[in-house]
Write a protein that holds these residues in place. Structure first.
Motif, PDB file in Angstrom:
ATOM      1  N   ASN A  83     -32.683 -33.958  -6.348  1.00  0.00           N
ATOM      2  CA  ASN A  83     -33.151 -32.808  -5.580  1.00  0.00           C
ATOM      3  C   ASN A  83     -32.691 -32.907  -4.126  1.00  0.00           C
ATOM      4  N   SER A  84     -32.800 -31.794  -3.424  1.00  0.00           N
ATOM      5  CA  SER A  84     -32.443 -31.746  -1.994  1.00  0.00           C
ATOM      6  C   SER A  84     -31.068 -32.371  -1.756  1.00  0.00           C
ATOM      7  N   LEU A  85     -30.120 -31.963  -2.552  1.00  0.00           N
ATOM      8  CA  LEU A  85     -28.792 -32.567  -2.489  1.00  0.00           C
ATOM      9  C   LEU A  85     -28.081 -32.276  -1.182  1.00  0.00           C
ATOM     10  N   LYS A  86     -27.298 -33.256  -0.768  1.00  0.00           N
ATOM     11  CA  LYS A  86     -26.546 -33.180   0.474  1.00  0.00           C
ATOM     12  C   LYS A  86     -25.053 -33.351   0.167  1.00  0.00           C
ATOM     13  N   PRO A  87     -24.182 -32.877   1.036  1.00  0.00           N
ATOM     14  CA  PRO A  87     -22.742 -33.065   0.791  1.00  0.00           C
ATOM     15  C   PRO A  87     -22.367 -34.533   0.598  1.00  0.00           C
ATOM     16  N   GLU A  88     -23.066 -35.425   1.262  1.00  0.00           N
ATOM     17  CA  GLU A  88     -22.754 -36.854   1.117  1.00  0.00           C
ATOM     18  C   GLU A  88     -23.169 -37.433  -0.232  1.00  0.00           C
ATOM     19  N   ASP A  89     -23.847 -36.637  -1.043  1.00  0.00           N
ATOM     20  CA  ASP A  89     -24.166 -37.064  -2.410  1.00  0.00           C
ATOM     21  C   ASP A  89     -23.007 -36.790  -3.365  1.00  0.00           C
ATOM     22  N   THR A  90     -21.983 -36.120  -2.881  1.00  0.00           N
ATOM     23  CA  THR A  90     -20.823 -35.837  -3.723  1.00  0.00           C
ATOM     24  C   THR A  90     -20.178 -37.131  -4.189  1.00  0.00           C
ATOM     25  N   ALA A  91     -20.047 -37.277  -5.508  1.00  0.00           N
ATOM     26  CA  ALA A  91     -19.507 -38.514  -6.084  1.00  0.00           C
ATOM     27  C   ALA A  91     -19.423 -38.374  -7.593  1.00  0.00           C
ATOM     28  N   VAL A  92     -18.746 -39.335  -8.187  1.00  0.00           N
ATOM     29  CA  VAL A  92     -18.808 -39.508  -9.642  1.00  0.00           C
ATOM     30  C   VAL A  92     -19.982 -40.427  -9.926  1.00  0.00           C
ATOM     31  N   TYR A  93     -20.899 -39.935 -10.733  1.00  0.00           N
ATOM     32  CA  TYR A  93     -22.106 -40.692 -11.070  1.00  0.00           C
ATOM     33  C   TYR A  93     -21.939 -41.305 -12.456  1.00  0.00           C
ATOM     34  N   SER A  94     -22.203 -42.604 -12.534  1.00  0.00           N
ATOM     35  CA  SER A  94     -22.057 -43.324 -13.794  1.00  0.00           C
ATOM     36  C   SER A  94     -23.361 -44.031 -14.144  1.00  0.00           C
ATOM     37  N   CYS A  95     -23.642 -44.088 -15.427  1.00  0.00           N
ATOM     38  CA  CYS A  95     -24.780 -44.860 -15.879  1.00  0.00           C
ATOM     39  C   CYS A  95     -24.290 -46.193 -16.426  1.00  0.00           C
ATOM     40  N   ALA A  96     -25.179 -47.156 -16.397  1.00  0.00           N
ATOM     41  CA  ALA A  96     -24.835 -48.501 -16.824  1.00  0.00           C
ATOM     42  C   ALA A  96     -26.025 -49.131 -17.525  1.00  0.00           C
ATOM     43  N   ALA A  97     -25.725 -50.051 -18.442  1.00  0.00           N
ATOM     44  CA  ALA A  97     -26.774 -50.677 -19.239  1.00  0.00           C
ATOM     45  C   ALA A  97     -26.702 -52.188 -19.157  1.00  0.00           C
ATOM     46  N   GLU A  98     -27.892 -52.786 -19.154  1.00  0.00           N
ATOM     47  CA  GLU A  98     -28.019 -54.239 -19.196  1.00  0.00           C
ATOM     48  C   GLU A  98     -28.906 -54.558 -20.390  1.00  0.00           C
ATOM     49  N   PRO A  99     -28.324 -54.899 -21.559  1.00  0.00           N
ATOM     50  CA  PRO A  99     -29.091 -55.039 -22.796  1.00  0.00           C
ATOM     51  C   PRO A  99     -30.170 -56.119 -22.783  1.00  0.00           C
ATOM     52  N   SER A 100     -30.069 -57.087 -21.900  1.00  0.00           N
ATOM     53  CA  SER A 100     -31.095 -58.122 -21.881  1.00  0.00           C
ATOM     54  C   SER A 100     -32.380 -57.629 -21.223  1.00  0.00           C
ATOM     55  N   GLY A 101     -32.310 -56.474 -20.568  1.00  0.00           N
ATOM     56  CA  GLY A 101     -33.488 -55.922 -19.933  1.00  0.00           C
ATOM     57  C   GLY A 101     -33.584 -56.175 -18.449  1.00  0.00           C
ATOM     58  N   ARG A 102     -32.747 -57.076 -17.945  1.00  0.00           N
ATOM     59  CA  ARG A 102     -32.759 -57.322 -16.503  1.00  0.00           C
ATOM     60  C   ARG A 102     -32.238 -56.084 -15.781  1.00  0.00           C
ATOM     61  N   VAL A 103     -32.759 -55.807 -14.660  1.00  0.00           N
ATOM     62  CA  VAL A 103     -32.268 -54.692 -13.856  1.00  0.00           C
ATOM     63  C   VAL A 103     -31.853 -55.219 -12.499  1.00  0.00           C
ATOM     64  N   GLY A 104     -30.878 -54.586 -11.916  1.00  0.00           N
ATOM     65  CA  GLY A 104     -30.370 -55.041 -10.638  1.00  0.00           C
ATOM     66  C   GLY A 104     -29.683 -53.918  -9.899  1.00  0.00           C
ATOM     67  N   VAL A 105     -29.183 -54.230  -8.740  1.00  0.00           N
ATOM     68  CA  VAL A 105     -28.548 -53.238  -7.876  1.00  0.00           C
ATOM     69  C   VAL A 105     -27.068 -53.494  -7.687  1.00  0.00           C
ATOM     70  N   LEU A 106     -26.553 -54.478  -8.354  1.00  0.00           N
ATOM     71  CA  LEU A 106     -25.148 -54.838  -8.188  1.00  0.00           C
ATOM     72  C   LEU A 106     -24.337 -54.437  -9.411  1.00  0.00           C
TER      73      LEU A 106
END
Length: 123
Positions: A83-106
């Motif tokens: 929501n409240s999108l800005k021009p700087e949000d323009t990008a290719v958005y990709s989803c990613a999975a970590e099957p062990s359940g760990r989540v991270g930001v890298l």
């Protein structure tokens, strides 16, 4: 694990878009899932992540309060409401999975990636 993201498109500043990421696999409910984005000429960056149960989420500071991540384990799908999108949000958005359940930001923490969907925010 196969992932397919969709829902991108052209939206005006201040508008909203919901991205979806459909995943294969019988154990989707145990996967940590993340959304990342890559703007032209920039490196891929973390946007948001969600634990397998959906109880734990986190967001990049740049999208906090505007984006919401969620998942429907019955449909093997994770969503990103933007929501409240800005021009700087323009990008290719990709989803990613970590099957062990760990989540991270890298980026390297996620072994499986979808092909990405382009979101363009016009000013």
């Amino acid at each position: 694990v196969q992932l397919q993201a969709f829902g991108g498109g052209l939206v005006q500043t201040g508008g909203s878009v919901r991205l979806s990421c459909a995943a294969s696999g019988r154990s989707f409910g145990s996967y940590g899932m993340g959304w990342f984005r890559q703007a032209p000429g920039k490196e891929r960056e973390f946007v948001s992540q969600i634990s397998g149960s959906g109880e734990t989420t986190s967001y990049a500071d740049s999208v906090k309060g505007r984006f919401t991540i969620s998942r429907d384990n019955a449909k093997n799908t994770v969503y990103l409401q933007m929501n409240s999108l800005k021009p700087e949000d323009t990008a290719v958005y990709s989803c990613a999975a970590e099957p062990s359940g760990r989540v991270g930001v890298l980026v390297f923490e996620y072994p499986y990636w979808g092909q990405g969907t382009l979101v363009t925010v016009s000013s």
